[in-house]
Write a protein that holds these residues in place. Structure first.
Motif, short mmCIF file in Angstrom:
data_model
loop_
_atom_site.label_atom_id
_atom_site.label_comp_id
_atom_site.label_asym_id
_atom_site.label_seq_id
_atom_site.Cartn_x
_atom_site.Cartn_y
_atom_site.Cartn_z
N UNK A 99 2.27 1.02 7.56
CA UNK A 99 3.42 0.16 7.87
C UNK A 99 4.66 0.60 7.11
N UNK A 100 4.52 0.82 5.80
CA UNK A 100 5.65 1.22 4.97
C UNK A 100 5.46 2.66 4.50
N UNK A 101 6.55 3.40 4.44
CA UNK A 101 6.48 4.83 4.17
C UNK A 101 6.04 5.17 2.75
N UNK A 102 6.08 4.20 1.84
CA UNK A 102 5.69 4.47 0.46
C UNK A 102 4.48 3.65 0.02
N UNK A 103 3.77 3.06 0.97
CA UNK A 103 2.58 2.25 0.66
C UNK A 103 1.38 2.85 1.37
N UNK A 111 -29.33 6.89 2.76
CA UNK A 111 -30.21 6.92 3.93
C UNK A 111 -29.71 7.89 4.99
N UNK A 112 -28.50 8.39 4.83
CA UNK A 112 -27.89 9.24 5.85
C UNK A 112 -26.99 8.47 6.80
N UNK A 113 -27.07 7.14 6.76
CA UNK A 113 -26.20 6.31 7.60
C UNK A 113 -24.76 6.39 7.10
N UNK A 114 -23.83 6.20 8.01
CA UNK A 114 -22.42 6.31 7.66
C UNK A 114 -21.71 4.96 7.79
N UNK A 115 -20.84 4.69 6.81
CA UNK A 115 -20.09 3.45 6.76
C UNK A 115 -18.61 3.78 6.88
N UNK A 116 -17.95 3.12 7.76
CA UNK A 116 -16.49 3.27 7.90
C UNK A 116 -15.83 2.43 6.81
N UNK A 117 -15.05 3.08 5.94
CA UNK A 117 -14.45 2.36 4.82
C UNK A 117 -12.93 2.48 4.88
N UNK A 118 -12.28 1.37 4.55
CA UNK A 118 -10.82 1.31 4.51
C UNK A 118 -10.41 0.72 3.16
N UNK A 119 -9.62 1.47 2.41
CA UNK A 119 -9.12 1.02 1.11
C UNK A 119 -7.63 0.74 1.27
N UNK A 120 -7.23 -0.50 1.05
CA UNK A 120 -5.84 -0.88 1.35
C UNK A 120 -5.20 -1.64 0.19
N UNK A 121 -3.87 -1.56 0.12
CA UNK A 121 -3.10 -2.23 -0.92
C UNK A 121 -1.69 -2.49 -0.38
N UNK A 122 -1.56 -3.41 0.57
CA UNK A 122 -0.23 -3.68 1.13
C UNK A 122 0.68 -4.35 0.11
N UNK A 123 1.97 -4.15 0.28
CA UNK A 123 2.95 -4.72 -0.65
C UNK A 123 3.03 -6.24 -0.48
N UNK A 174 9.24 -7.07 -1.15
CA UNK A 174 9.55 -7.47 0.22
C UNK A 174 9.86 -8.96 0.23
N UNK A 175 11.05 -9.35 0.68
CA UNK A 175 11.38 -10.77 0.71
C UNK A 175 10.52 -11.56 1.69
N UNK A 176 9.83 -10.84 2.58
CA UNK A 176 8.94 -11.51 3.53
C UNK A 176 7.57 -10.84 3.49
N UNK A 177 6.59 -11.54 4.05
CA UNK A 177 5.22 -11.03 4.07
C UNK A 177 4.93 -10.22 5.33
N UNK A 178 5.95 -9.96 6.14
CA UNK A 178 5.74 -9.34 7.45
C UNK A 178 5.02 -8.01 7.36
N UNK A 179 5.40 -7.16 6.39
CA UNK A 179 4.78 -5.85 6.26
C UNK A 179 3.31 -5.96 5.84
N UNK A 180 3.05 -6.82 4.86
CA UNK A 180 1.67 -7.02 4.42
C UNK A 180 0.81 -7.56 5.56
#
Length: 362
Positions: free
Chosen positions: A181-185, A196-208, A215-221
């Motif tokens: 969403x933001x160019x520096x986040x 076991x060989x199984x694969x897990x889709x992982x997402x590591x996130x830290x929105x502003x 950010x004066x608003x939460x829109x980006x987060x």
């Protein structure tokens, strides 16, 4: 005295009513955070009202009634994060190590220079995956000593409080650093290969966060949360989303994320596990999260000792099950939720297609 209590009650009422608006301004969204504190103040006010005021007076009853309604409303949001609520994720007693996965999430606070404390936690608890947030080049250099035991890594050192690193004992495939969403986040996305060989889709996130200094608003987060939620909702893969969401577990927007994604929150029915602020016990709320699909049950979750950051680290141990457990039920979206999520993404001109889908080609 009545005037003072009326003023206090008015403040409680305003703090309760403001989050009902979906306006993203930081002042309004910020009122999602201190629900526990507001509830405690409401209880104190009710006791003071009963002791000091004439409870047969209409004005007293009006003040107490308004305060009681606020208390009930706040409790409605926070009670799921207590032991009084049914557990959303089943507890597991399975001890097979090859099916277990442990993730330690730590917002290290960039100016904090106590890297040794975090390294000691890693060596004591031996997580499979370490995720650091706010980690810059200095932190990357200090944590490099972990690479002998955690040889797989994804590194994104930044000096803007949004650096991110992932160190893993387990293989990481198709890893990708994105700026959704933001160019520096940044956020990190990968496929994690279990023992076991199984694969897990992982997402590591830290929105502003929504704040007067960022950010004066939460829109980006909110937009980042929604597009990740929409993306994982369409996947049949095992999924884990973790990080510092800069949003509390009981906010409307985190609930929206859980509804849209279909993921589960292992804290429901177990506790709040407040990770921020580490220095002020009276101002703490759960900002660091781990959500997962129905492919997992819970071994344990715990808040770890302070490392000098403003966040405590969070350690979550889950157990992978090859077959989804249909008895685990999370939140479900309604038409209003879906419309709200569309409005959020359209305002920021982002899409679920912007989110990587590691493992889908396999």
């Amino acid at each position: 005295m009545l005037s003072v209590l009326i003023i206090c009650t008015t403040i409680i009422v305003l703090a309760t009513l403001l989050p009902l608006s979906r306006h993203p301004h930081w002042v309004i969204r910020g009122m999602d955070f201190p629900r526990l504190q507001i509830a405690i103040v409401a209880v104190v006010l009710l006791v003071v009202d009963a002791v000091l005021l004439d409870i047969q007076s209409i004005s007293t009853l009006a003040v107490m009634g308004a305060t009681l309604l606020c208390l009930i409303w706040q409790l409605w949001w926070i009670l799921p994060y207590t032991v009084l609520w049914p557990k959303e994720v089943k507890s597991s007693s399975d001890i097979h190590p090859e099916r277990q996965l442990s993730i330690l999430t730590s917002n290290v606070l960039t100016p904090n220079r106590n890297a040794d404390a975090l390294i000691q936690l890693v060596r004591k608890y031996k997580p499979d995956v370490l995720v650091t947030l706010e980690s810059d080049q200095w932190w990357e250099d200090k944590l490099s000593v972990l690479e002998a035991e955690m040889p797989y890594s994804v590194k994104c050192p930044l000096d803007n409080l949004y650096g991110m690193h992932v160190f893993s004992r387990l293989p990481l495939e198709e890893d990708e650093i994105c700026y959704l969403v933001e160019k520096d986040v940044p956020s990190i996305h990968a496929s994690l290969v279990l023992r076991t060989g199984d694969k897990v889709r992982v997402h590591f996130i830290h929105p502003a966060p929504p704040s007067p200094s960022e950010n004066p608003e939460s829109a980006e987060r909110d937009a980042e949360l929604v597009i990740v939620a929409r993306s994982v909702a369409e996947s049949d893969q095992p999924v884990i989303v973790t990080g510092d969401l800069n949003d509390v577990a009981w906010s409307a927007t985190t609930r929206l994320f859980l509804k849209i994604s279909g993921l589960l929150d292992p804290r429901v029915g177990r506790g709040m596990y407040n990770t921020f602020h580490a220095s002020y016990f009276f101002l703490r709320w759960p900002l660091d999260h781990l959500f997962h699909s129905q492919h997992f049950t819970l071994r344990s979750i715990q808040r770890l000792p302070s490392i000098g950051s403003d966040h405590f680290a969070l350690l979550t141990r889950v157990l992978f099950s090859p077959v989804q457990d249909k008895n685990q039920q999370g939140l479900t979206p309604n038409i209003t939720d879906n419309e709200w999520s569309k409005d959020i993404t359209q305002e920021q001109d982002v899409s679920k297609h912007d989110v990587p889908r590691p493992g889908e080609s396999n």
